[in-house]
Design an enzyme around this catalytic site. Structure first.
Site, PDB file in Angstrom:
ATOM      1  CE1 TYR A 142      -3.539  -2.610   0.667  1.00  0.00           C
ATOM      2  CE2 TYR A 142      -4.642  -0.552   1.211  1.00  0.00           C
ATOM      3  CZ  TYR A 142      -4.704  -1.892   0.890  1.00  0.00           C
ATOM      4  OH  TYR A 142      -5.918  -2.506   0.790  1.00  0.00           O
ATOM      5  CE  LYS A 191       1.523 -17.843  -2.299  1.00  0.00           C
ATOM      6  NZ  LYS A 191       0.574 -18.985  -2.363  1.00  0.00           N
ATOM      7  CG  ASP A 251     -13.745  -6.728   2.413  1.00  0.00           C
ATOM      8  OD1 ASP A 251     -13.442  -5.993   3.376  1.00  0.00           O
ATOM      9  OD2 ASP A 251     -14.197  -6.292   1.339  1.00  0.00           O
TER      10      ASP A 251
END
Ligand code: IPM
Ligand code: MG
Length: 360
Positions: A142, A191, A251
């Site tokens: 971000y 990851k 979400d």
């Protein structure tokens, strides 16, 4: 107590839901003898319309100069054509960064009254859903360098993902300390089979874990985690993860609890001043129609009272009032099910305030 709250109503349904949360805060102030002073600022799409920028300098200053910030939502298709540096979302990212809010807590808790609204099978829901996503909020992709260029006549876009060990360490401490107050289990999501940032993330998590022998740490790859959240959500207590994975997983986590409209969040840094917002977006399709669910924002205000103002009992009173309204069978359209009573955004606010008064 006297507290100054900077209020960003924002775009879409933002003004409606924040208005209800402010009414709830006013009711708490009156019932428990506090005073909340609001300073409303413009940020997001409406600020672009009014001032040509998503976050005027004066707005940012008021976020830095208050006891906490309450935010509705920013953005909408109206500003899709705006150049990237001036998009409404930039306001939110700039506020998080300037306030140093690196720890974003997003609870995924199923209200038993809403079991029917969960898209998961009843047998999975019955095992219980009560976990917390601790999302790193001001690092990673971000906030990395970004560029779009032409290479050999073709357009190439680049977004850089960077994490330093100190950034990982501080969010790790938040996760472990949060878990100590819960069921003492942290699942760190990464990851690490592909990314260097994730391998560092894992190493630092292990290192910090040694300071918290009472908390169990395990690791999960993000793709597997996305699967496990719908397969067996009861296995999670605290999930800690980097910024973008946290955005996506939170979400998903909210959806299985029945409605994204119910989920609050807190963002904190080193001090007690935080930013509180529901995790859903501005829902422009239903804006201004009194259809939005104000509960995510009202519960965000409850989190503000607890985490920033040390008002435990007032915070618990709001949560109890929300539960009571749900127990009455009151629902906004997003979580409506058979046999329940359908209410608008404002009427849900009324019902929650009524319960707050009755509890006293
Ligand atoms: C969220 C939102 C924001 C984010 C957007 C609006 C920039 O999706 O708070 O989850 O990605 O952090
Ligand atoms: Mg998001």
């Amino acid at each position: 107590m006297n507290k100054t709250i900077t209020v960003i109503k924002g775009d879409g349904i933002g003004p409606e839901i924040v208005s209800q949360a402010m009414r709830v805060l006013d009711a708490v102030a009156e019932l428990y003898g506090h005073a909340f002073t609001y300073q409303e600022i413009s940020a997001g799409g409406n600020a672009i319309d009014q001032y040509g920028v998503p976050l005027p300098e004066e707005s940012l200053q008021k976020c830095l100069d208050c006891d906490s910030v309450l935010l509705g939502a920013v953005g909408g298709p109206k500003w899709d054509g705006v150049e990237p540096a001036r998009r409404p979302e930039k306001a939110l990212l700039a506020i998080r960064k300037a306030m140093g809010l690196y720890a974003n807590l997003r609870p995924a808790k199923l209200f038993s009254q809403l079991s029917d609204a969960s898209p998961l099978k009843p047998s999975i829901v019955a095992e219980g859903i009560d976990f917390l996503v601790v999302r790193e909020l001001i690092g990673g992709i971000y906030f990395g360098a970004r560029r779009t260029e032409t290479v050999d006549g073709k357009t190439v876009a680049n977004d850089e993902m960077t994490y330093g060990e100190d950034e990982i360490r501080r969010i790790a401490h938040v996760a472990f300390q949060t878990a100590q107050k819960r069921r003492r289990s942290v699942i760190s999501v990464d990851k690490a089979n592909v990314l260097d940032t994730s391998r560092l993330w894992r190493r630092v998590m292990e290192e910090v874990a040694s300071e918290y022998p009472d908390v169990m740490l395990s690791h999960m790859l993000v793709d597997n985690c996305a699967m496990q959240i719908v397969k067996k959500p009861s296995q999670f207590d605290v999930i800690v993860t980097e910024n973008m994975f946290g955005d996506i997983l939170s979400d998903e986590a909210s959806m299985i609890t029945g409605s994204i409209g119910m989920i609050p969040s807190s963002s904190l840094g080193e001090g007690t001043r935080g930013l509180y917002e529901p995790i859903h977006g501005s829902a422009p399709d239903i804006a201004g129609k009194n259809l939005a669910n104000p509960i995510g924002t009202i519960l965000s205000a409850a989190m503000m009272l607890k985490y920033s103002f040390d008002m435990e009992k007032e915070s618990a009173a709001i949560e109890a009032a929300v539960e009571a309204a749900l127990n009455d069978g009151l629902r906004t359209p997003d979580c409506m099910s058979e046999g329940m009573s359908l209410l608008g955004c404002k009427e849900m606010g009324d019902a929650i305030i009524e319960h707050l008064k009755n509890q006293k």
